[in-house]
Design a protein around this motif. Structure first.
Motif, PDB file in Angstrom:
ATOM      1  N   ASP A  41      29.157  46.811  37.714  1.00 21.17           N
ATOM      2  CA  ASP A  41      30.307  46.550  36.912  1.00 21.17           C
ATOM      3  C   ASP A  41      29.799  47.241  35.800  1.00 21.17           C
ATOM      4  O   ASP A  41      28.809  47.737  35.526  1.00 21.17           O
ATOM      5  CB  ASP A  41      30.549  45.115  37.207  1.00 21.17           C
ATOM      6  CG  ASP A  41      29.404  44.287  36.457  1.00 21.17           C
ATOM      7  OD1 ASP A  41      28.522  44.897  35.829  1.00 21.17           O
ATOM      8  OD2 ASP A  41      29.611  42.856  36.788  1.00 21.17           O
TER       9      ASP A  41
ATOM     10  N   GLN B 202      45.811  47.229  32.140  1.00 22.41           N
ATOM     11  CA  GLN B 202      45.754  47.111  33.382  1.00 22.41           C
ATOM     12  C   GLN B 202      44.955  48.115  33.727  1.00 22.41           C
ATOM     13  O   GLN B 202      43.873  48.197  34.714  1.00 22.41           O
ATOM     14  CB  GLN B 202      46.895  46.943  34.009  1.00 22.41           C
ATOM     15  CG  GLN B 202      47.602  45.764  33.899  1.00 22.41           C
ATOM     16  CD  GLN B 202      48.938  45.503  34.897  1.00 22.41           C
ATOM     17  OE1 GLN B 202      50.048  45.460  34.555  1.00 22.41           O
ATOM     18  NE2 GLN B 202      48.452  45.348  35.936  1.00 22.41           N
ATOM     19  N   MET B 205      41.450  47.910  33.017  1.00 22.10           N
ATOM     20  CA  MET B 205      40.697  46.896  34.184  1.00 22.10           C
ATOM     21  C   MET B 205      40.319  47.751  35.318  1.00 22.10           C
ATOM     22  O   MET B 205      39.200  47.825  35.831  1.00 22.10           O
ATOM     23  CB  MET B 205      41.342  45.932  34.580  1.00 22.10           C
ATOM     24  CG  MET B 205      41.868  44.706  33.445  1.00 22.10           C
ATOM     25  SD  MET B 205      40.316  44.156  33.078  1.00 22.10           S
ATOM     26  CE  MET B 205      40.192  45.146  31.212  1.00 22.10           C
ATOM     27  N   ASP B 210      36.383  45.619  32.057  1.00 19.87           N
ATOM     28  CA  ASP B 210      36.076  44.210  32.532  1.00 19.87           C
ATOM     29  C   ASP B 210      36.724  43.028  31.384  1.00 19.87           C
ATOM     30  O   ASP B 210      37.394  42.405  31.946  1.00 19.87           O
ATOM     31  CB  ASP B 210      34.552  43.976  32.442  1.00 19.87           C
ATOM     32  CG  ASP B 210      34.104  42.722  33.359  1.00 19.87           C
ATOM     33  OD1 ASP B 210      34.110  43.027  34.482  1.00 19.87           O
ATOM     34  OD2 ASP B 210      33.997  41.603  32.784  1.00 19.87           O
ATOM     35  N   LYS B 211      36.681  43.490  30.219  1.00 14.67           N
ATOM     36  CA  LYS B 211      36.868  42.291  29.185  1.00 14.67           C
ATOM     37  C   LYS B 211      37.757  43.105  28.241  1.00 14.67           C
ATOM     38  O   LYS B 211      36.961  43.839  27.217  1.00 14.67           O
ATOM     39  CB  LYS B 211      36.045  41.295  28.687  1.00 14.67           C
ATOM     40  CG  LYS B 211      35.817  40.337  29.863  1.00 14.67           C
ATOM     41  CD  LYS B 211      34.794  39.216  29.116  1.00 14.67           C
ATOM     42  CE  LYS B 211      34.325  38.271  30.125  1.00 14.67           C
ATOM     43  NZ  LYS B 211      33.291  37.581  29.498  1.00 14.67           N
ATOM     44  N   GLU B 238      43.025  41.214  28.137  1.00 10.31           N
ATOM     45  CA  GLU B 238      43.024  41.294  29.889  1.00 10.31           C
ATOM     46  C   GLU B 238      41.446  41.378  30.368  1.00 10.31           C
ATOM     47  O   GLU B 238      40.634  41.850  29.670  1.00 10.31           O
ATOM     48  CB  GLU B 238      43.529  42.692  30.051  1.00 10.31           C
ATOM     49  CG  GLU B 238      43.847  42.959  31.673  1.00 10.31           C
ATOM     50  CD  GLU B 238      45.375  42.560  31.757  1.00 10.31           C
ATOM     51  OE1 GLU B 238      46.117  41.920  31.084  1.00 10.31           O
ATOM     52  OE2 GLU B 238      45.754  42.296  33.258  1.00 10.31           O
ATOM     53  N   MET B 239      41.533  40.721  31.386  1.00  9.99           N
ATOM     54  CA  MET B 239      40.142  40.353  32.048  1.00  9.99           C
ATOM     55  C   MET B 239      40.181  40.696  33.440  1.00  9.99           C
ATOM     56  O   MET B 239      41.286  40.680  34.190  1.00  9.99           O
ATOM     57  CB  MET B 239      39.746  39.042  32.166  1.00  9.99           C
ATOM     58  CG  MET B 239      39.478  38.476  30.579  1.00  9.99           C
ATOM     59  SD  MET B 239      39.465  36.458  30.489  1.00  9.99           S
ATOM     60  CE  MET B 239      37.850  36.275  30.875  1.00  9.99           C
ATOM     61  N   ALA B 240      38.988  41.344  34.116  1.00  8.27           N
ATOM     62  CA  ALA B 240      38.891  41.548  35.632  1.00  8.27           C
ATOM     63  C   ALA B 240      38.202  40.483  36.201  1.00  8.27           C
ATOM     64  O   ALA B 240      37.177  39.892  35.615  1.00  8.27           O
ATOM     65  CB  ALA B 240      38.251  42.962  35.741  1.00  8.27           C
ATOM     66  N   HIS B 488      47.296  43.310  42.011  1.00  4.04           N
ATOM     67  CA  HIS B 488      46.327  44.568  41.947  1.00  4.04           C
ATOM     68  C   HIS B 488      46.221  45.333  43.258  1.00  4.04           C
ATOM     69  O   HIS B 488      45.204  46.059  43.363  1.00  4.04           O
ATOM     70  CB  HIS B 488      44.934  43.926  41.721  1.00  4.04           C
ATOM     71  CG  HIS B 488      44.380  43.116  42.703  1.00  4.04           C
ATOM     72  ND1 HIS B 488      44.528  41.638  43.017  1.00  4.04           N
ATOM     73  CD2 HIS B 488      43.489  43.350  43.744  1.00  4.04           C
ATOM     74  CE1 HIS B 488      43.660  41.446  43.931  1.00  4.04           C
ATOM     75  NE2 HIS B 488      43.164  42.247  44.326  1.00  4.04           N
ATOM     76  N   HIS B 525      42.844  41.090  38.460  1.00  3.94           N
ATOM     77  CA  HIS B 525      42.704  41.033  36.981  1.00  3.94           C
ATOM     78  C   HIS B 525      44.221  40.105  36.450  1.00  3.94           C
ATOM     79  O   HIS B 525      44.893  40.108  37.124  1.00  3.94           O
ATOM     80  CB  HIS B 525      42.574  42.294  36.405  1.00  3.94           C
ATOM     81  CG  HIS B 525      43.866  43.253  36.719  1.00  3.94           C
ATOM     82  ND1 HIS B 525      43.901  43.981  37.715  1.00  3.94           N
ATOM     83  CD2 HIS B 525      44.672  43.846  35.979  1.00  3.94           C
ATOM     84  CE1 HIS B 525      45.067  44.752  37.868  1.00  3.94           C
ATOM     85  NE2 HIS B 525      45.516  44.627  36.350  1.00  3.94           N
TER      86      HIS B 525
END
Lengths: 582, 582
Positions: A41, B202, B205, B210-211, B238-240, B488, B525
């Motif tokens: 990641d 998106q 992500m 990640d963030k 956005e976060m994954a 997703h 996400h």
């Protein structure tokens, strides 16, 4: 909950913990009875282990079916790794997997998601979302964020206020081409996207905001040269009640802070050089001063003999290339070919080898004796072992040519160390520059730049000689910022517009609001703007701004990933009161 | 150097110091032998004194010639003030002026530069640079900067990376109208300005960032309702590898941090309410919960008698207005007129006075006895002294009407205290909403929102009942943020496009790059976006976002200060391959 830890988090101290991890499959090693998976990641890579003894049986099979870039979630136990890997922070441990969930499958990516990828520029741009998975690209984006955060925190502490200025503004014919936006609600009228928030930041000074900054997108519809983007990011700044000295000090402070906080480098104070000296010494208004090879002008010492080429030249000028005396005849011929390339454009090059024994060997031995060449060596600060390269011709052209040669030689000699930083203020820029095409003077910086008061008297008699209170901040041969003290009174501004060939009506139509504003008590003010894309690339020790932009456009201004620009519906055009004219 | 101190800096401890100040003339009091000037800058006001005894003689005359908003620089000595002014921080001192320079004169401004100005909205917008000199406007802009800085520092600490996404993107017919930008280099093609960076975040992500967050300008070419701007600012996040719970916790954290750091208010945890409950209890998906007046549904207790209006209504619903029993007949008639206004649209209103003695007096005493009305009081939680207001009709309409009445009554009762903050998560929004005009379902949030897995089975049978993993953050009756968990995987996304009436080809043409991206290992996400303009206005305890935007546009989308949009040259249009169609 998708994860208890990131893939860069587990250490020897976590051994025996039960953990949940999520990420992408970076690599699989399948030994039949045992499968290792590198799980990746943003934060790192953790090695997973599936084996017949320690993991549930069916897991091994699922693990064997995984492909590169599959998105998975696992639960397992942290154990000590038998063969530790000191190269990665999680190298002391691995995770024995008890549970595996495939969150998403993945087609085989069109290029390898590795630090060194096998994908060319075009394919990586089309699949930029995969390119971004590569660590160097992620690190560049994170680096950019850190630089922007440091800029904001430093300027905030200095009482600068970040103020958003509008993106839908007014088109002005001056300067580069605007991108425009048809207005649906105001038929037949257009907004323009800002080339910079120049007038707005000046109005904020008229409005008493005192210290303004903004990290802001700007737009220029130019034919794209290499490594230019139609949209780019500026650190835009303006201060009221300041003289040039105040601005130089403030933004030297900002740049010092960045070098210190981002690179851990302390630079006491930045040297300053006038535009005139920069052109004379480096042939360039953004000299790279990480290395010497200063220009030595040779007119006085080279124009007294029978060498016609030099005698007829406006400028004869040379540089001493360290260690160049050892070049073979062939190498020197190649160098001469290099300066004759159309991109450089010299007609030829005279050279002098400064031998270690103090003797000289030149391509013009017919015209000059050792005593003559010794004066050349003195003028170019050549030492024994150096090669003096001399160009001649019209002043401006030959300076540009020798500057190109100087940069090339520095590159070849490895003198352009990307981890060495040499900032330089270039000051006292000319106010105006003559444009051959339109046969008139243009503002060198922009039409709001203040002339130096002591040069105002030259404005009518010798406009090209008028210096401005304008300055550039140069870092390693790149202009990273530029600005000026602005005109703050209506009279001088009107005078400037006049010299730039605007009629009072034209000036009023385009900048009326600014001229109006200047009637209501404008304070003395000035500012600077930094190109963030370039600044970040240089601080990051890299060449290409594209590598520090998440979704860059190509040289035709296209985003090849989303395939933009694109056609519109006829209906959409109709609503905007425009039609195509192809 | 224009100043040694700002106009807000000098204190009693500075007495006897020689200082240089610069700023604007705020006020002049001329007593003939003595002149006081209030000098203003962003930091405060300092009183200057010119007098025949202590200042050079000619100074007094120059001081007497100063006008409001002149820009001046003075040198002088700090002395103790005879009549101290405790209202301002510099009130203990004044400066006896020895030297005065007029830096710029000023015309009399078209309105007073005071906290309470005599200028109307229009004139202040035309001269916005003068409006910005007023302290309330400056304070709003500084406040906005502080909020943005806190957002950035909080999210950065949480490992979010601010990533700039492009402004020149691709037009999509879905959603609101795009602003478009003709491309000169790609004939007949257009960029669009982003309505939000939705697809790019998106893709980030998918790219493993990640963030992500970004404070970013967005654009919507809508017919402007009051207090909407064609360009507005979003805190886009956005976060994954997250579920809804992770997002709610993270951004509850951000909002708590803002309330704490900006307003000094600690709020333990935010209540949550389903969309369905919000509609049932407040008739609104963004209820203001600073006050009660919850809806009481009365169908069960009011539809058994002969009152035809109620019996035929889909919904009979009331609220209890605190203290409303004391309203006179005339006041109640006015209230009935209020609900019948076209903006509210009710056909009438039934009321019940809950008298202090426990008796009732209603407009429908003919149909309902005291025992009936007691059940109404119970359902609406009415106490003695309250007025129950009851509306009836089609469910959705009557809820909206009663919600409007509830807000109006709260306003009249002073229950909407701008310095009290009541955040609320509204969750479980419907995935789709029916559009009467196009006779099809539209995505309520956007087409990338994930349905709740347990509701997927309803997608074919009862699409309107499918709930989404979508959520809004509501503050004091305003939606300040909204977001969702995203789809997703390619299959669900294709299914969604199908239900939204896209053919596979249309979906591919518009969102092909996103569908492609989903094939290469997209992580789960989700995200959220806050409207910064509105958030700042609410935190600032004010109503109008325009007051927190440096250069806002009017309701026709015009910038009246710079007079944009405006016409273009024919040549400019030609270069862009378009012509006007008027």
């Amino acid at each position: 909950m998708y994860r208890s830890h990131s893939c860069g988090e587990l250490r020897a101290t976590d051994i025996n913990k039960d953990v949940t991890l999520s990420g992408w499959v970076q690599k699989i090693r399948d030994k039949g009875f045992m499968v290792w998976v590198d799980l990746r990641d943003r934060y790192g890579i953790t090695q997973l282990i599936f084996d017949a003894e320690r993991s549930p049986k069916e897991l091994l099979e699922t693990a064997q079916s995984l492909g590169r870039e599959f998105v998975i979630q696992i639960q397992g136990t942290v154990i000590e790794r038998e063969s530790k890997n000191d190269n990665i922070v999680t190298g002391a441990i691995e995770v024995v997997v008890q549970k595996l969930t495939i969150l998403n499958e993945a087609l085989t990516p069109p290029f390898t998601i590795e630090n060194q990828t096998d994908g060319g520029e075009d394919i990586r741009m089309k699949y930029r979302y995969l390119d971004i998975r590569r660590k160097p690209v992620q690190e560049n984006l994170i680096f950019r964020h850190k630089v922007a955060m440091q800029v904001r925190s430093y300027l905030s502490e200095q009482e600068f206020i970040e103020i958003e200025t509008p993106y839908l503004i007014k088109s002005t014919p001056e300067g580069a081409r605007d991108f425009v936006v048809p207005s649906r609600m105001n038929e037949g009228q257009f907004y323009a996207l800002p080339q910079s928030p120049q007038t707005f930041k000046q109005l904020l000074m008229v409005g008493g905001m005192d210290k303004y900054f903004q990290i802001v997108k700007c737009f220029r519809d130019e034919d794209l040269r290499a490594d230019r983007q139609p949209e780019f990011t500026q650190i835009d700044c303006e201060m009221a009640f300041v003289e040039q000295e105040d601005i130089l000090n403030t933004f030297e402070g900002l740049t010092r802070h960045l070098l210190q906080s981002i690179k851990g480098i302390d630079i006491e104070s930045f040297p300053r050089m006038s535009y005139e000296d920069a052109m004379k010494t480096y042939g360039n208004d953004k000299p790279d001063i990480r290395f010497d090879m200063k220009f030595g002008e040779l007119n006085a010492v080279a124009q007294h003999k029978d060498f016609k080429v030099f005698n007829e030249a406006e400028l004869v000028v040379g540089i001493a290339v360290p260690g160049g005396a050892s070049y073979t005849r062939k190498e020197i011929d190649k160098l001469i070919d290099w300066v004759k390339r159309p991109q450089v454009g010299a007609l030829g090059m005279v050279y002098v080898k400064c031998n270690d024994d103090g003797s000289f060997k030149s391509s013009v031995d017919k015209f000059y004796d050792a005593a003559d060449l010794a004066t050349w060596a003195e003028a170019t600060q050549a030492k024994p072992g150096d090669l003096i390269c001399v160009l001649s011709g019209p002043k401006n052209k030959v300076r540009a040519q020798l500057s190109a040669l100087r940069m090339e030689m520095a590159e070849r000699l490895g003198l352009r160390n990307p981890e060495e930083f040499a900032p330089l203020w270039v000051i006292d820029f000319p106010l105006l520059e003559w444009d051959e095409d339109t046969e008139r003077y243009h503002a060198m910086h922009h039409p709001f730049t203040s002339p130096k008061p002591e040069d105002m008297k030259l404005l009518d008699t010798d406009p090209g000689k008028v210096r401005a209170n304008a300055y550039d901040l140069v870092l390693n041969g790149n202009e990273i910022g530029g600005g000026s003290i602005r005109i703050h009174d209506k009279e001088t501004q009107a005078l400037m517009f006049d010299h730039l060939g605007f009629t009072p009506d034209e000036a009023k139509a385009q900048f009326g609001f600014l001229l109006d504003a200047f009637q209501y008590g404008a304070p003395p003010h000035g500012g600077i703007a930094f190109g963030l894309d370039r600044l970040v690339a240089i601080l990051g020790g890299q060449e290409t701004i594209r590598d520090f932009i998440a979704f860059p456009k190509n040289n035709s201004g296209r985003d090849v990933m989303i395939d933009a620009p694109s056609k519109l519906d006829t209906e959409q055009l109709k609503e905007l009161h425009i039609e195509l004219d192809l």
